[in-house]
Design an enzyme around this catalytic site. Structure first.
Site, PDB file in Angstrom:
ATOM      1  N   LEU A 180      -9.775   0.719   3.094  1.00  0.00           N
ATOM      2  CA  LEU A 180      -9.630   2.178   3.064  1.00  0.00           C
ATOM      3  C   LEU A 180     -10.858   2.827   2.461  1.00  0.00           C
ATOM      4  CD1 LEU A 180      -5.901   2.540   2.095  1.00  0.00           C
ATOM      5  CD2 LEU A 180      -6.985   3.061   4.274  1.00  0.00           C
ATOM      6  N   SER A 234       7.918  -4.331  -1.050  1.00  0.00           N
ATOM      7  CA  SER A 234       7.464  -3.014  -1.514  1.00  0.00           C
ATOM      8  C   SER A 234       8.343  -2.391  -2.590  1.00  0.00           C
ATOM      9  CB  SER A 234       7.406  -2.065  -0.322  1.00  0.00           C
ATOM     10  OG  SER A 234       7.289  -0.745  -0.777  1.00  0.00           O
ATOM     11  N   ARG A 238       5.719  -0.311 -12.906  1.00  0.00           N
ATOM     12  CA  ARG A 238       5.612  -1.741 -12.611  1.00  0.00           C
ATOM     13  C   ARG A 238       5.475  -2.624 -13.825  1.00  0.00           C
ATOM     14  NH1 ARG A 238       1.736  -1.236  -7.290  1.00  0.00           N
ATOM     15  NH2 ARG A 238       3.395  -0.311  -6.045  1.00  0.00           N
ATOM     16  N   HIS A 261      -0.806  -8.664  -8.373  1.00  0.00           N
ATOM     17  CA  HIS A 261      -0.808  -7.781  -7.220  1.00  0.00           C
ATOM     18  C   HIS A 261      -2.062  -6.916  -7.098  1.00  0.00           C
ATOM     19  CE1 HIS A 261       0.692  -5.086  -4.193  1.00  0.00           C
ATOM     20  NE2 HIS A 261       0.648  -4.057  -5.000  1.00  0.00           N
TER      21      HIS A 261
END
Ligand SMILES: Cc1cc2nc3c(=O)[nH]c(=O)nc-3n(C[C@H](O)[C@H](O)[C@H](O)COP(=O)(O)OP(=O)(O)OC[C@H]3O[C@@H](n4cnc5c(N)ncnc54)[C@H](O)[C@@H]3O)c2cc1C
Ligand code: FES
Lengths: 265, 637
Positions: free
Chosen positions: B43, B284, B330, B401
């Site tokens: 991206l 997710s 998280r 992650h």
């Protein structure tokens, strides 16, 4: 469990005149394969053993290993991405095979996809097709508010279904004509169902078809093998979208100044 | 090493406008004389390469995959934040800014975070204009969902494939420029060093992964958008090729590395199933909109989930964090999972797992509604585990992650090496010690579409175009070093494979520098990693040749860098004597096990300077000032 593998080994890249080079199927026996292993993890285990024996490991493409990047892809027992439907090679698990199974593993076979080494092929032809016009010609800047143009949910969903293509090339590998119509159709279908994409629909259809022909992909003869092999279940209706768009573009006068928007890559 | 963050003057709301006005411009007719090398096509890289080419610069773009479309960004599932307030639920740029600063546990730079929130709205507009098929409601308007650490619904998504759709948007913009001849794309090409001439980044040395040839590319500026370093742990949710090589080698040439110990452990991943495991798969965070996380109240409960009655279940996130519940951030959710497992209440054969249960949501909304929201994730889960998440709860466990640390950059995204810019996950700038869900996509695209096109002009305006060519002796020197390293790796011909070493490194990192860290473990890791590195250079076996496709060689080069970088990561974790966000030091916790920050000593970014060896790296500090969001204990209760 135990499996017998027959894997295509080719040390040198294909050339136009000599596609297969020194390529041949080589047999390997592999023990202690677990059900929970993915197919690629099984190849990892084989490679570790080969390296320990001093033999070069099998080269194969992969990256995300979760079915989304489109990097992996081999033909397993004659089927691109193997026996499970809607599954990439990296998501295929050894529980799909029986103890003692014989498994044939080959690279994608198509004139437009020369082999680089073993199971790795060159798929840049697909990128060149995209470069010919599978985009909306909008520069980075300050476009209107995202909600200024409502898009009916049904259209957005259709666009999405086509946009789910991961560009792996299984459709080409599955087709006896090595046609890339499912891939190209997916691009056309994605954009034509959105108002943003409709502005350039005619140039896009023309340019993509021209690029596809130039790359040496074959023609579609409605075998539907591509749909069956597609790990993302891209429906063949996108090919109908492509045909319709191409015809529509043909019957319309081509304004000289929109020719070749994206260059010919 | 001088750390000037170049934060513009003025109130936080005006800083970016002020900066844009201050920056010098390159005359449109002169832009084509400048060449920018963009390494990475995710991206951040794809959006930067396309936008810079649109402005008129000559661009060369590099990626190691066979196509720029396959960058790891493609795997992002859940969504992207933007302060559009389409839901009328009280969102604003300021609230997104506030949530992100707080979510990062007050370890990010306020000015950058504000700019990120400000640009978030433009990203959605840009993506929609490109034809990104975001989810829509029946009125044809864009739909939103919630992510952790927020009490508003500001996450835009495209089923469970948001990263793919956004990347295809950026990739098609890039493809358009490639077709127009303004970007030259080099795929299957790996950057192996940066070339610095008179203190400025003037090019890179790459290896062509098909022919094996080492090649020099000269330019007027270098942009690194090479992603994160999570694979230092071997097992992570990252793609197999993700690596630290580009940023590490830039670090060794003078770029400061900031906060390497800030790593994110994501709470909801599919647990490890065996030694053969090559990567971990994320489920997710969006699933926590409808899924409830629980374990049994009893230790060592071997009953099947369906047999455990409601009043014997501990919905521990809802219990401990009533106001955020299953959408706690998280770091907090991962730690909570670890705590229940440490307490002997983990599920599955290994006891390393918790349930994520959709039973109630399916009863409330119907199976079809759940399938429409998460169908592809459920499908992926079923493929991997051979279990049906519609009829039994998912088993999940935290996994590495994302990496908040990265090369230090100033407000203009320039590293400590002039002319070397760093975007996306590769830099350290916006997420502090913990990244909130759906904000990495936002950052990568903000950096690439809307920041670098302005800030690089400010740098290039002061540089003479094309001043250094690839025949400059420095290129030959650097390329010589690259070839020498390749030859050295091939010449060892030892006994252990690259993967074998990588797994060993991963084990050390996960056990001693994973979800919880302490002084003793870190000191052990700091002895074990150099020893492993030494063994690697003595005993690794890399077969195949130099001048051909050689995947073992590629992996070996990346691992060699991880084996150095891992040591720096542990040093950083040792030196940061506090707990914050994803960095949890067991010595610094509250009575109920929450992270305990030490703002007096550690309210700064730690920036490491390379001094010939990781052992000798020097730690510098960029002090962080919180003028808008006041330093406070972060609470989600
Ligand atoms: C499974 C998963 C799900 C996620 N879901 C979300 C989500 O829902 N929302 C969210 O906001 N974030 C999410 N993230 C995080 C987010 O996807 C990433 O942080 C982000 O996409 C990184 O983008 P990037 O452009 O910085 O790097 P990447 O996309 O990783 O791209 C790196 C690029 O650099 C190239 N490269 C690397 N090294 C070299 C080299 N040495 N030489 C040449 N090229 C090189 C690669 O080829 C690639 O093109 C998720 C991450 C994962 C792993
Ligand atoms: S490795 Fe990414 S789809 Fe298989």
């Amino acid at each position: 469990m135990k499996v017998t593998l027959h894997i295509w080994r080719q040390s040198k890249p294909s050339t136009k005149d000599d596609f297969a080079q020194d390529g041949k199927m080589v047999r390997y026996e592999l023990d202690h394969v677990s059900n929970d292993m993915s197919f690629l993890e099984m190849l990892d285990v084989l490679n570790e053993q080969l390296i320990k024996k001093g033999e070069e490991p099998v080269t194969f493409d992969h990256d995300c290993r979760e079915g989304i990047c489109g990097t992996c892809g081999v033909v397993v027992n004659g089927e691109p991405h193997g026996p499970e439907s809607g599954t990439t090679t990296c998501q295929l698990h050894m529980r799909s095979f029986k103890d003692g199974a014989e498994i044939w593993v080959e690279p994608w076979r198509a004139a437009a996809f020369p082999v680089i080494k073993d199971l790795m092929v060159d798929r840049t032809a697909l990128d060149r097709i995209v470069q010919a016009g599978a985009f909306v010609s909008v520069n980075t800047g300050a476009p209107q508010d995202a909600n200024a143009l409502p898009v009916p949910k049904a259209d957005a969903d259709k666009a999405f279904d086509a946009a789910a293509c991961i560009g792996c090339g299984a459709c080409v590998a599955a087709c006896k004509n090595a046609s890339s119509m499912l891939f190209v159709g997916a691009k056309v279908s994605h954009f034509v169902h959105l108002p943003q994409g409709r502005v350039e629909r005619e140039t896009r259809a023309r340019n993509l078809v021209a690029a596809m022909d130039k790359e040496g992909f074959g023609n579609c003869t409605n075998q539907y093998e591509c749909e069956a092999a597609c790990p993302k279940d891209i429906p063949v209706r996108v090919i109908a979208d492509l045909n319709r768009e191409y015809l529509r573009a043909k019957v319309r006068e081509e304004p000289a100044n929109t020719k070749r928007i994206g260059g010919d890559g | 090493m001088k750390l000037d963050a170049k934060i513009p003057a003025g109130p936080v709301q005006e800083k970016w406008s002020n900066r844009k006005f201050e920056l010098k411009l390159v005359n449109p007719a002169n832009k084509r004389k400048y060449k920018v090398l963009v390494v990475g096509s995710g991206l951040a890289g794809a959006s930067a390469a396309a936008s810079l080419a649109e402005l008129g610069y000559q661009v060369e773009c590099f990626c190691f995959q066979d196509s720029p479309r396959r960058a790891h960004s493609i795997a992002a599932q859940g969504g992207i934040n933007a302060a559009k307030n389409y839901r009328n639920d009280g969102d604003s740029i300021y609230r997104l800014f506030y949530d992100t600063v707080k979510g990062g546990d007050f370890r990010a730079r306020e000015a950058n975070v504000y700019r990120l929130a400000e640009l978030s709205v433009n990203i959605i507009d840009q993506a929609v204009a490109q034809g990104v098929p975001f989810a829509r409601d029946y009125g044809g308007m864009l739909d939103n969902r919630s992510f952790g650490g927020a009490q508003v619904s500001r996450t835009f998504y495209a089923r469970g494939q948001t990263g793919q759709q956004l990347l295809l948007g950026a990739y098609t913009a890039l493809a358009r420029q490639i077709g127009l001849g303004t970007v030259k794309m080099f795929s299957r090409t790996e950057m192996l060093d940066v070339v610095i001439v008179d203190g400025h980044a003037k090019g890179i040395v790459v290896r062509d992964l098909v022919t094996g040839e080492a090649r020099s590319h000269a330019g007027d500026a270098v942009v690194l958008a090479t992603g994160g370093y999570g694979n230092v742990f071997y097992l992570s949710t990252n793609a197999k090729g993700c690596n630290v090589t580009a940023t590490w080698r830039a670090h060794k040439r003078g770029a400061g590395f900031a906060n390497p110990c800030y790593t994110q452990i994501h709470p909801t991943c599919i647990p490890v199933s065996g030694d053969h495991q090559s990567k971990l798969t994320l489920m997710s965070e969006s699933l926590r909109n409808d899924g409830r996380v629980w374990v049994s109240k009893k230790q060592g409960d071997k009953r099947r989930p369906g047999e455990i009655p409601e009043d014997e279940r501990d919905y521990y996130l809802e219990r401990k964090y009533p106001s955020y519940g299953n959408l706690a951030p998280r770091d907090i959710s991962s730690r909570a999972a670890k705590q229940v497992c440490d307490d002997g209440r983990g599920i599955g054969d290994t006891g390393l797992g918790v349930y994520l249960d959709f039973r109630d949501a399916i009863a409330r909304l119907g199976k079809d509604a759940i399938a429409a929201r998460y169908g592809n994730l459920f499908h992926m889960y079923a493929k991997i585990t051979a279990e049906d998440p519609y009829s039994q709860p998912m088993r999940i466990f935290p996994a590495v992650h994302y990496t908040m640390g990265g090369l230090w950059v100033d407000y203009d995204l320039m590293s400590t090496v002039p002319g070397l810019f760093v975007l996306g996950e590769a830099n350290f700038s916006d997420h502090g010690a913990n990244r909130l869900g759906a904000s990495a996509l936002m950052q990568g695209l903000a950096d690439g579409y809307f920041v670098i096109p302005y800030t690089i002009g400010g740098y290039l305006a002061g540089q003479k175009a094309g001043s250094v060519k690839a025949d400059h002796p420095e290129f030959q020197r650097v390329a010589g070093g690259v070839v020498e390293m390749t030859k050295r790796l091939l010449s060892i011909q030892g006994k252990r494979t690259v993967d074998d070493f990588h797994k060993a490194l991963g084990k050390i990192m996960w056990q001693k520098c994973g979800m919880a860290r302490n002084e003793q473990g870190l000191k052990e890791a700091l002895r074990e990693i150099p020893a492993l590195r030494e063994e690697f250079w003595r005993d690794v076996r890399v077969l195949g040749g130099e001048l051909s496709t050689n995947q073992s060689l590629e992996k070996a080069g990346r691992l060699a860098d991880f084996l150095e970088f891992g040591e720096l990561l542990c040093r950083d974790a040792l030196e940061r004597r506090e707990s914050c966000g994803g960095h949890f030091r067991e010595e610094w916790q509250t009575a109920d096990g929450e992270a305990l920050r030490d703002d007096e000593k550690f309210c700064h970014a730690a920036v490491w300077e390379y001094k010939g060896d990781v052992k000798n790296a020097v730690r510098h500090q960029e002090a962080l000032a919180f003028e808008n969001v006041h330093l406070a204990v972060r609470s989600y209760k």
